[in-house]
Design a protein around this motif. Sequence first.
Motif, PDB file in Angstrom:
ATOM      1  N   ILE A   2      16.075   3.346 -79.272  1.00  0.00           N
ATOM      2  CA  ILE A   2      16.884   2.349 -79.796  1.00  0.00           C
ATOM      3  C   ILE A   2      18.011   2.134 -78.637  1.00  0.00           C
ATOM      4  O   ILE A   2      18.171   0.917 -78.204  1.00  0.00           O
ATOM      5  CB  ILE A   2      17.685   2.362 -80.925  1.00  0.00           C
ATOM      6  N   VAL A   3      18.493   3.096 -78.224  1.00  0.00           N
ATOM      7  CA  VAL A   3      19.456   3.141 -76.966  1.00  0.00           C
ATOM      8  C   VAL A   3      18.747   2.378 -75.789  1.00  0.00           C
ATOM      9  O   VAL A   3      19.367   1.572 -74.932  1.00  0.00           O
ATOM     10  CB  VAL A   3      19.954   4.401 -76.666  1.00  0.00           C
ATOM     11  N   LEU A   4      17.720   2.740 -75.296  1.00  0.00           N
ATOM     12  CA  LEU A   4      16.773   2.191 -74.366  1.00  0.00           C
ATOM     13  C   LEU A   4      16.651   0.972 -74.415  1.00  0.00           C
ATOM     14  O   LEU A   4      16.818   0.017 -73.607  1.00  0.00           O
ATOM     15  CB  LEU A   4      15.402   3.003 -74.303  1.00  0.00           C
ATOM     16  N   ASP A   5      15.985   0.300 -75.629  1.00  0.00           N
ATOM     17  CA  ASP A   5      15.873  -1.056 -75.931  1.00  0.00           C
ATOM     18  C   ASP A   5      17.062  -1.847 -75.648  1.00  0.00           C
ATOM     19  O   ASP A   5      17.134  -3.030 -75.087  1.00  0.00           O
ATOM     20  CB  ASP A   5      15.273  -1.223 -77.331  1.00  0.00           C
ATOM     21  N   LYS A   6      18.296  -1.468 -76.128  1.00  0.00           N
ATOM     22  CA  LYS A   6      19.619  -1.866 -75.926  1.00  0.00           C
ATOM     23  C   LYS A   6      20.101  -2.029 -74.311  1.00  0.00           C
ATOM     24  O   LYS A   6      20.503  -3.163 -74.026  1.00  0.00           O
ATOM     25  CB  LYS A   6      20.760  -1.262 -76.729  1.00  0.00           C
ATOM     26  N   GLN A   7      19.833  -0.855 -73.689  1.00  0.00           N
ATOM     27  CA  GLN A   7      19.689  -1.103 -72.186  1.00  0.00           C
ATOM     28  C   GLN A   7      19.117  -2.119 -71.671  1.00  0.00           C
ATOM     29  O   GLN A   7      19.376  -2.917 -70.871  1.00  0.00           O
ATOM     30  CB  GLN A   7      19.763   0.243 -71.660  1.00  0.00           C
ATOM     31  N   LEU A   8      17.721  -2.109 -71.834  1.00  0.00           N
ATOM     32  CA  LEU A   8      16.794  -3.427 -71.270  1.00  0.00           C
ATOM     33  C   LEU A   8      17.411  -4.428 -71.741  1.00  0.00           C
ATOM     34  O   LEU A   8      17.182  -5.340 -70.977  1.00  0.00           O
ATOM     35  CB  LEU A   8      15.435  -2.735 -71.781  1.00  0.00           C
ATOM     36  N   SER A  52       8.826  -3.145 -64.536  1.00  0.00           N
ATOM     37  CA  SER A  52       8.403  -1.897 -64.332  1.00  0.00           C
ATOM     38  C   SER A  52       8.836  -0.864 -65.692  1.00  0.00           C
ATOM     39  O   SER A  52       8.080   0.024 -66.067  1.00  0.00           O
ATOM     40  CB  SER A  52       8.678  -1.070 -63.246  1.00  0.00           C
ATOM     41  N   LYS A  53       9.787  -1.126 -65.873  1.00  0.00           N
ATOM     42  CA  LYS A  53      10.719  -0.519 -67.071  1.00  0.00           C
ATOM     43  C   LYS A  53       9.910  -0.789 -68.574  1.00  0.00           C
ATOM     44  O   LYS A  53       9.524   0.231 -69.295  1.00  0.00           O
ATOM     45  CB  LYS A  53      12.073  -0.609 -67.483  1.00  0.00           C
ATOM     46  N   ILE A  54       9.601  -2.020 -68.644  1.00  0.00           N
ATOM     47  CA  ILE A  54       8.663  -2.246 -69.758  1.00  0.00           C
ATOM     48  C   ILE A  54       7.172  -1.766 -69.727  1.00  0.00           C
ATOM     49  O   ILE A  54       6.808  -1.311 -70.632  1.00  0.00           O
ATOM     50  CB  ILE A  54       8.552  -3.866 -69.844  1.00  0.00           C
ATOM     51  N   THR A 107      13.049 -10.602 -77.202  1.00  0.00           N
ATOM     52  CA  THR A 107      13.209  -9.111 -77.419  1.00  0.00           C
ATOM     53  C   THR A 107      12.491  -8.256 -76.851  1.00  0.00           C
ATOM     54  O   THR A 107      11.463  -8.708 -76.169  1.00  0.00           O
ATOM     55  CB  THR A 107      13.373  -8.800 -79.072  1.00  0.00           C
ATOM     56  N   ILE A 108      12.749  -7.073 -76.472  1.00  0.00           N
ATOM     57  CA  ILE A 108      12.004  -6.111 -75.676  1.00  0.00           C
ATOM     58  C   ILE A 108      10.693  -5.966 -76.434  1.00  0.00           C
ATOM     59  O   ILE A 108       9.500  -6.010 -75.703  1.00  0.00           O
ATOM     60  CB  ILE A 108      13.091  -4.697 -75.583  1.00  0.00           C
ATOM     61  N   ASP A 109      10.689  -5.817 -77.842  1.00  0.00           N
ATOM     62  CA  ASP A 109       9.256  -5.637 -78.372  1.00  0.00           C
ATOM     63  C   ASP A 109       8.464  -7.004 -78.072  1.00  0.00           C
ATOM     64  O   ASP A 109       7.128  -6.840 -78.109  1.00  0.00           O
ATOM     65  CB  ASP A 109       9.360  -5.527 -79.993  1.00  0.00           C
ATOM     66  N   GLN A 110       9.013  -8.084 -78.173  1.00  0.00           N
ATOM     67  CA  GLN A 110       8.349  -9.524 -77.970  1.00  0.00           C
ATOM     68  C   GLN A 110       7.708  -9.518 -76.500  1.00  0.00           C
ATOM     69  O   GLN A 110       6.586  -9.777 -76.354  1.00  0.00           O
ATOM     70  CB  GLN A 110       9.075 -10.567 -78.171  1.00  0.00           C
ATOM     71  N   MET A 111       8.615  -8.912 -75.577  1.00  0.00           N
ATOM     72  CA  MET A 111       8.030  -8.663 -74.340  1.00  0.00           C
ATOM     73  C   MET A 111       6.830  -8.156 -74.098  1.00  0.00           C
ATOM     74  O   MET A 111       5.856  -8.329 -73.510  1.00  0.00           O
ATOM     75  CB  MET A 111       9.190  -8.316 -73.287  1.00  0.00           C
ATOM     76  N   LEU A 154      -0.831  -8.562 -83.282  1.00  0.00           N
ATOM     77  CA  LEU A 154       0.390  -8.242 -82.478  1.00  0.00           C
ATOM     78  C   LEU A 154       1.560  -8.739 -83.308  1.00  0.00           C
ATOM     79  O   LEU A 154       1.696  -9.872 -84.168  1.00  0.00           O
ATOM     80  CB  LEU A 154       0.458  -9.159 -81.340  1.00  0.00           C
ATOM     81  N   ARG A 155       2.726  -7.956 -83.631  1.00  0.00           N
ATOM     82  CA  ARG A 155       3.815  -8.106 -84.274  1.00  0.00           C
ATOM     83  C   ARG A 155       5.030  -7.162 -83.691  1.00  0.00           C
ATOM     84  O   ARG A 155       4.400  -6.088 -83.321  1.00  0.00           O
ATOM     85  CB  ARG A 155       3.763  -7.595 -85.638  1.00  0.00           C
ATOM     86  N   PRO A 156       6.290  -7.682 -83.109  1.00  0.00           N
ATOM     87  CA  PRO A 156       6.613  -8.982 -83.524  1.00  0.00           C
ATOM     88  C   PRO A 156       6.273  -9.831 -82.347  1.00  0.00           C
ATOM     89  O   PRO A 156       5.872  -9.425 -81.230  1.00  0.00           O
ATOM     90  CB  PRO A 156       8.023  -8.850 -83.512  1.00  0.00           C
TER      91      PRO A 156
END
Length: 472
Positions: A2-8, A52-54, A107-111, A154-156
Amino acid sequence: MIVLDKQLRTEAILLDQKLNQWADNEMRLSDKACRAKDLPADFVREFFEFVSKISLKLLDDKDNFYGYFFFQMGKEIRLNIGSATATNFKGAKYVMYFNPFIFLPLTIDQMGNCIRHEILHIVFQHLQRAKDLQDHYSKLALNLAMDIVVNTYLRPLPDDAATLDWVNLQYHLYLTPFGTLEDYVQEIQEAIDKREKTTTITDEDNTADTDILTKFDPLRTHDVWNESDTIDAQLLGRFTEKYVDSASRGKLSDHIANAIAQIKDSNHTLPWHFYLKKLAGTVASGNKKTTARRNRRQPERLDLRGQLRNYKAKIYIALDISGSISDDEFKQAMEEVFQIVREYKTEITIIQCDDHIRKVYTVRTIKDLQARPAGRGGTCYAPVIEYANKHKIDLLLYFTDGKGEDKLRTIPSGYKILWLIGGNGDELSLDNPYGIVKRLHPLEEENSAAEFFFVEKGGYSMNNQEGISLNF
């Protein structure tokens, strides 16, 4: 995590701010539209560091197939694609394009799912299958059908993604999950044809010259596919197989495993005459009027007929008279050739050759085939390739034992090639065949007379040819 996703997400917001500030400055200081090549170098560097992080996040995922697949792909920025990501085959590799105007606000998950979305298009062989359908259905119908196939898994997804529910709502359909591309596109096309003129989404492309797109556009999501390198389906299938083999490092989800099995099956079991029919059918010559389609520019005018592309192939067949292909084997194969090309109402040209071209003549039926003289030299493919280049043909079939040079001195230009290896040959000697290579199984010696009689009577048996898989 969760912390990583917030940073990204914070990085994405900062990059999005830089991008929009650049776009505002460009438009204010000049009359020209914003182009990807004008993006600041530091933004491009930071954007791909972010991507690259994604990518690493995808590699760490339980289903890491997508991460390993994405790792092998080229990455570029395109501002004129109508979706966050897009894909084509360029420079002997798959390339994924990013439109940061659409990608960064997600969002990171959507990316991550946008990247997975493009990889699923490849694994489901949509690039090849769309080519077979594009002359019968509108671009919008094809785009929507392909997208709902992959988005089912795929979701989300981005809020404006083309999902099954969205398409059903927009076009008053009742499509069910896990249908095929071919079934979906048929129903969507029928719904599009019934829509009123006031529809908000049409098949008219009014933004073809736009240099920048900032919102999702279902009509522009796969435009870059048309920029793919010209490559035959079998060779593209082999490239795809290498990608999926390198990416398959853990337990695969069922839909990925099934798609990979179909790729491998289609690469190794399709008979040569399947490829001939496919290649002959892709040679277009002009358009023909039809009442089955509405006029694209004026769909409300029912008195105007639409158009379908008219197919007509200019086919040359090279026969290596120095090789070990038997007369019976060649005649049997030629009967299949005539059956396939008969519907295209075209004339076939035969080239008898060894290390030189010995004779060229035209045929319309198998009775026009002339006796093959004994070869006077070795095998060299270059003379036929040079002759074909000069005469601007559409399709070349080359019957040979495969024992020629390992590199062509002249590159084939503007036509497709199907190499048929017969006799005692096992493979084609060329390092790069510039086409499809298929093995022509020799006739059983004890049955050759019977097979020849059957061919002469106008029939044809495929019992001794390559096995046909029904799992396309």
